[in-house]
Design an enzyme around this catalytic site. Structure first.
Site, PDB file in Angstrom:
ATOM      1  N   PHE A  24       0.847  -1.194   0.000  1.00  0.00           N
ATOM      2  CA  PHE A  24       0.000   0.000   0.000  1.00  0.00           C
ATOM      3  C   PHE A  24       0.875   1.232   0.000  1.00  0.00           C
ATOM      4  O   PHE A  24       1.718   1.418   0.877  1.00  0.00           O
ATOM      5  CB  PHE A  24      -0.925   0.005   1.218  1.00  0.00           C
ATOM      6  CG  PHE A  24      -1.844   1.186   1.267  1.00  0.00           C
ATOM      7  CD1 PHE A  24      -2.965   1.246   0.456  1.00  0.00           C
ATOM      8  CD2 PHE A  24      -1.586   2.263   2.103  1.00  0.00           C
ATOM      9  CE1 PHE A  24      -3.827   2.340   0.480  1.00  0.00           C
ATOM     10  CE2 PHE A  24      -2.431   3.359   2.149  1.00  0.00           C
ATOM     11  CZ  PHE A  24      -3.550   3.401   1.331  1.00  0.00           C
ATOM     12  N   GLY A  25       0.670   2.108  -0.984  1.00  0.00           N
ATOM     13  CA  GLY A  25       1.391   3.370  -1.068  1.00  0.00           C
ATOM     14  C   GLY A  25       0.455   4.538  -0.813  1.00  0.00           C
ATOM     15  O   GLY A  25      -0.656   4.570  -1.344  1.00  0.00           O
ATOM     16  N   TYR A  26       0.893   5.502   0.001  1.00  0.00           N
ATOM     17  CA  TYR A  26       0.048   6.639   0.360  1.00  0.00           C
ATOM     18  C   TYR A  26       0.754   7.976   0.164  1.00  0.00           C
ATOM     19  O   TYR A  26       0.147   9.029   0.344  1.00  0.00           O
ATOM     20  CB  TYR A  26      -0.411   6.518   1.824  1.00  0.00           C
ATOM     21  CG  TYR A  26       0.742   6.412   2.797  1.00  0.00           C
ATOM     22  CD1 TYR A  26       1.291   7.551   3.371  1.00  0.00           C
ATOM     23  CD2 TYR A  26       1.301   5.176   3.109  1.00  0.00           C
ATOM     24  CE1 TYR A  26       2.366   7.463   4.241  1.00  0.00           C
ATOM     25  CE2 TYR A  26       2.373   5.080   3.982  1.00  0.00           C
ATOM     26  CZ  TYR A  26       2.901   6.218   4.540  1.00  0.00           C
ATOM     27  OH  TYR A  26       3.976   6.118   5.396  1.00  0.00           O
ATOM     28  N   GLY A  27       2.016   7.950  -0.209  1.00  0.00           N
ATOM     29  CA  GLY A  27       2.798   9.168  -0.443  1.00  0.00           C
ATOM     30  C   GLY A  27       3.420   9.107  -1.826  1.00  0.00           C
ATOM     31  O   GLY A  27       2.716   8.926  -2.826  1.00  0.00           O
ATOM     32  N   SER A  28       4.729   9.200  -1.888  1.00  0.00           N
ATOM     33  CA  SER A  28       5.403   9.198  -3.190  1.00  0.00           C
ATOM     34  C   SER A  28       5.233   7.875  -3.924  1.00  0.00           C
ATOM     35  O   SER A  28       5.378   7.835  -5.149  1.00  0.00           O
ATOM     36  CB  SER A  28       6.886   9.531  -3.028  1.00  0.00           C
ATOM     37  OG  SER A  28       7.546   8.533  -2.267  1.00  0.00           O
ATOM     38  N   GLU A  99      12.918   3.548   1.129  1.00  0.00           N
ATOM     39  CA  GLU A  99      12.151   3.951   2.308  1.00  0.00           C
ATOM     40  C   GLU A  99      12.955   3.816   3.604  1.00  0.00           C
ATOM     41  O   GLU A  99      12.388   3.708   4.686  1.00  0.00           O
ATOM     42  CB  GLU A  99      10.867   3.119   2.395  1.00  0.00           C
ATOM     43  CG  GLU A  99       9.992   3.206   1.153  1.00  0.00           C
ATOM     44  CD  GLU A  99       9.466   4.601   0.870  1.00  0.00           C
ATOM     45  OE1 GLU A  99       9.126   5.319   1.832  1.00  0.00           O
ATOM     46  OE2 GLU A  99       9.405   4.980  -0.314  1.00  0.00           O
TER      47      GLU A  99
END
Length: 184
Positions: A24-28, A99
């Protein structure tokens, strides 16, 4: 916890016998997809809010003048919209380095737009990491973002690209859009 979380993340989950994992990605990770994926789908996670509370010493700032990037903070009742990617486990060799500045991999349940669910992983920078900056007024955060830049470019670019990506997803994130309005 130190800035560099690569070794820690590689000991957190084992991928033996697993051919793919949801991320799950929520930023870049929504707009800068520099990794191969098998499938991509919009998704949400519950009880988490996106906040510009993590310092960026390696991408959008420097050790002397860190930028601010997003992390997730626990907020019962909140919903965070993002993008889910089904990836081969070897993709984490790259993502753990990308990350590394305080982010750890955690398990999460994702809900896709069609209502189905899947378990996946998400990178979260918790408040006990050395790069965590924590809350501040949106005006102060926007000011720090406006003056910060690092090897990956201006911190303002990160904020503006994230805001555009969230609009494309049909998400209205008050925190992100308030920062964007201060920046503009």
């Amino acid at each position: 916890m130190s800035f560099d979380t690569v070794a820690h993340n590689r000991s957190r989950q084992q991928f033996n016998g697993v051919s793919s994992v949801w991320l799950f990605g929520y930023g870049s990770l929504i707009y800068k997809v520099d990794f191969p994926f098998l499938e991509r789908r919009p998704a949400t996670i519950e009880d988490w809010a996106r906040r510009f509370w993590q310092g960026s010493h390696d991408h959008r700032g420097t050790p002397e003048a860190p930028g601010r990037v997003v992390t997730l903070v626990s907020q019962p009742g909140a919903t965070c919209k993002g993008m889910a990617y089904r990836v081969s486990p070897d993709v984490f060799e790259h993502l753990d380095v990308r990350e590394k500045n305080g982010y750890l991999r955690f398990s999460t349940t994702m809900t896709f737009d069609d209502g189905s669910n899947a378990e996946g992983l998400v990178y979260i920078a918790t408040e006990d990491n050395a790069a965590f900056l924590g809350p501040a007024s949106t005006l102060d955060i926007a000011s720090q973002i406006a003056r910060s830049s690092g090897p990956s470019g201006p911190n303002s670019e990160y904020l503006l690209k994230l805001a555009d990506a969230l609009r494309t997803l049909g998400d209205h994130d008050p925190h992100v859009f308030e920062l964007e309005s201060h920046l503009r």
